[in-house]
Design an enzyme around this catalytic site. Structure first.
Site, PDB file in Angstrom:
ATOM      1  N   ARG A  30     136.417  45.593  43.265  1.00  0.00           N
ATOM      2  CA  ARG A  30     135.195  45.096  43.909  1.00  0.00           C
ATOM      3  C   ARG A  30     134.546  46.157  44.781  1.00  0.00           C
ATOM      4  O   ARG A  30     133.315  46.238  44.873  1.00  0.00           O
ATOM      5  CB  ARG A  30     135.526  43.845  44.736  1.00  0.00           C
ATOM      6  CG  ARG A  30     134.324  43.174  45.369  1.00  0.00           C
ATOM      7  CD  ARG A  30     134.679  41.757  45.823  1.00  0.00           C
ATOM      8  NE  ARG A  30     135.842  41.744  46.686  1.00  0.00           N
ATOM      9  CZ  ARG A  30     135.787  41.863  48.014  1.00  0.00           C
ATOM     10  NH1 ARG A  30     134.608  42.025  48.608  1.00  0.00           N
ATOM     11  NH2 ARG A  30     136.877  41.809  48.741  1.00  0.00           N
ATOM     12  N   SER A  43     147.179  48.265  50.553  1.00  0.00           N
ATOM     13  CA  SER A  43     147.588  46.921  50.158  1.00  0.00           C
ATOM     14  C   SER A  43     148.186  46.159  51.333  1.00  0.00           C
ATOM     15  O   SER A  43     149.081  46.642  52.018  1.00  0.00           O
ATOM     16  CB  SER A  43     148.616  46.994  49.017  1.00  0.00           C
ATOM     17  OG  SER A  43     149.101  45.707  48.715  1.00  0.00           O
ATOM     18  N   LYS A  53     156.044  32.714  42.445  1.00  0.00           N
ATOM     19  CA  LYS A  53     155.441  31.430  42.811  1.00  0.00           C
ATOM     20  C   LYS A  53     155.387  30.503  41.598  1.00  0.00           C
ATOM     21  O   LYS A  53     155.271  29.288  41.744  1.00  0.00           O
ATOM     22  CB  LYS A  53     154.026  31.633  43.347  1.00  0.00           C
ATOM     23  CG  LYS A  53     153.925  31.810  44.848  1.00  0.00           C
ATOM     24  CD  LYS A  53     152.471  31.756  45.271  1.00  0.00           C
ATOM     25  CE  LYS A  53     152.326  32.000  46.763  1.00  0.00           C
ATOM     26  NZ  LYS A  53     150.907  31.948  47.186  1.00  0.00           N
ATOM     27  N   THR A  72     142.798  49.520  42.564  1.00  0.00           N
ATOM     28  CA  THR A  72     143.072  50.138  43.862  1.00  0.00           C
ATOM     29  C   THR A  72     144.244  49.502  44.594  1.00  0.00           C
ATOM     30  O   THR A  72     144.653  49.982  45.645  1.00  0.00           O
ATOM     31  CB  THR A  72     141.829  50.086  44.773  1.00  0.00           C
ATOM     32  OG1 THR A  72     141.441  48.717  44.950  1.00  0.00           O
ATOM     33  CG2 THR A  72     140.677  50.866  44.167  1.00  0.00           C
ATOM     34  N   GLY A  73     144.782  48.407  44.068  1.00  0.00           N
ATOM     35  CA  GLY A  73     145.954  47.794  44.674  1.00  0.00           C
ATOM     36  C   GLY A  73     147.226  48.532  44.311  1.00  0.00           C
ATOM     37  O   GLY A  73     147.222  49.476  43.509  1.00  0.00           O
ATOM     38  N   TYR A 105     148.397  30.590  39.138  1.00  0.00           N
ATOM     39  CA  TYR A 105     149.121  31.281  38.066  1.00  0.00           C
ATOM     40  C   TYR A 105     149.080  30.460  36.771  1.00  0.00           C
ATOM     41  O   TYR A 105     148.886  31.002  35.682  1.00  0.00           O
ATOM     42  CB  TYR A 105     150.581  31.500  38.454  1.00  0.00           C
ATOM     43  CG  TYR A 105     150.827  32.564  39.505  1.00  0.00           C
ATOM     44  CD1 TYR A 105     149.837  33.455  39.890  1.00  0.00           C
ATOM     45  CD2 TYR A 105     152.077  32.672  40.113  1.00  0.00           C
ATOM     46  CE1 TYR A 105     150.081  34.429  40.847  1.00  0.00           C
ATOM     47  CE2 TYR A 105     152.329  33.643  41.074  1.00  0.00           C
ATOM     48  CZ  TYR A 105     151.330  34.507  41.438  1.00  0.00           C
ATOM     49  OH  TYR A 105     151.579  35.468  42.386  1.00  0.00           O
TER      50      TYR A 105
END
Length: 303
Positions: free
Chosen positions: A45, A201, A133, A17-18, A170
């Site tokens: 979720r 989002s 990142k 859903t993102g 990560y």
């Protein structure tokens, strides 16, 4: 370079859903998608959001990946079907130690269930979405990036650059997926700021700036860039969610792309100063630079 197989590939998108997950589902359902036609399953979720088109997935599964029992109960019925796991899920906590614990637990729970199916698992590839990142460190955690002490950056960012001496979730996720080799192949996709169509989002920078511009127009105020002067003046790049999705599918289905990490950006660079001027003109507001007090010695190129 397309991988040829007689099996019907079955994708499970974790975090469907993102912004990245939704674009990935669209790309996999495209009749021209590499390796297809695909059966596409999505998981998140929350229950299916009302805006999510049901025709985009063959099935939608709602469960809490932090819960080992819930994960096993929800994924066991399909654990003998999934051939490709696309991990675009994310949980952000108050510090990096929490991020490492929660995100590693979720991925471990899902992989344990998918690889322990009886009589045999069909899972053969894991696609992991991370980001820059990887090269910049946990710059939003003051425990590892205190104000006034900059993290030195080695530019340009190259996939083979050594890891930074900081804990980062990560790194933990990469170590986890590579531990399944050679039984499973993997690919890591390091995006820049992801932009695209998104209904919910919170990481949609483009949509955030558009809404901000609309508020400024409504209030009759200046469109003042919400970042630092360094970010305002220096080059940046972005990753289109659709491009990222096609890149993930390419790596998952092509020869010569397995067990590698890839940087994935649009390839062009810009300054937020120039972009905000364009945006301000579109919405009829005045774009202005950050105030002098926004300058920070510890800036690493983000907002």
């Amino acid at each position: 370079m397309e991988h040829k197989t007689s099996e019907t590939p079955v994708a499970l998108i974790m975090g469907v859903t993102g912004m990245a997950g939704f674009s990935l589902a669209e790309a996999l359902k495209d009749p021209a998608a590499l390796g297809g036609p695909w059966k596409v399953m999505g998981a998140a979720r929350r229950q299916t959001p009302p805006w999510f088109p049901p025709s985009l997935l063959d099935s939608y599964i709602s469960f809490d990946a932090l819960d080992t029992k819930d994960t096993h109960h929800s994924l066991s019925p399909i654990s003998d079907q999934v051939t490709h796991l696309f991990w675009v899920a994310l949980q952000v906590g108050p510090n990096e130690d929490t991020n490492i614990s929660s995100n590693s637990t979720m991925l471990k729970n899902v992989l344990t269930t998918l690889t322990s199916s009886t009589p045999t698992s069909r899972l053969r590839h894991i696609s992991l979405l991370t980001g820059t990142k990887h090269y910049m460190g946990p710059f939003d955690d003051p425990a590892f990036h205190p104000k006034g002490r900059a993290i030195p950056l080695e530019l340009p960012f190259r996939e083979g650059t050594a890891r930074l001496p900081y804990p980062l979730f990560y790194y933990s996720l990469e170590d986890l997926i590579t531990s399944y080799s050679p039984k499973l192949t993997w690919s890591v996709h390091r995006s820049s700021i992801i932009i695209g169509a998104s209904s919910r989002s919170i990481y949609n920078t483009l949509l955030t700036l558009v809404v901000y511009a609309l508020i400024c127009r409504r209030e009759g105020s200046q469109f003042r860039f919400p970042g630092t002067r360094y970010t305002w003046e220096h080059f940046c790049d972005v990753t289109d969610a659709g491009l990222l999705a096609r890149h993930q599918i390419w790596a998952a289905t092509s020869d010569g792309t397995k067990n590698q990490a890839f940087n994935c950006t649009n390839g062009d660079v810009f300054t937020w100063k120039s972009f905000c001027c364009v945006l301000a003109e579109m919405f009829g507001v005045e774009a202005v630079a950050p105030v002098d007090g926004d300058d920070r010695d510890d800036d690493v190129g983000g907002f």
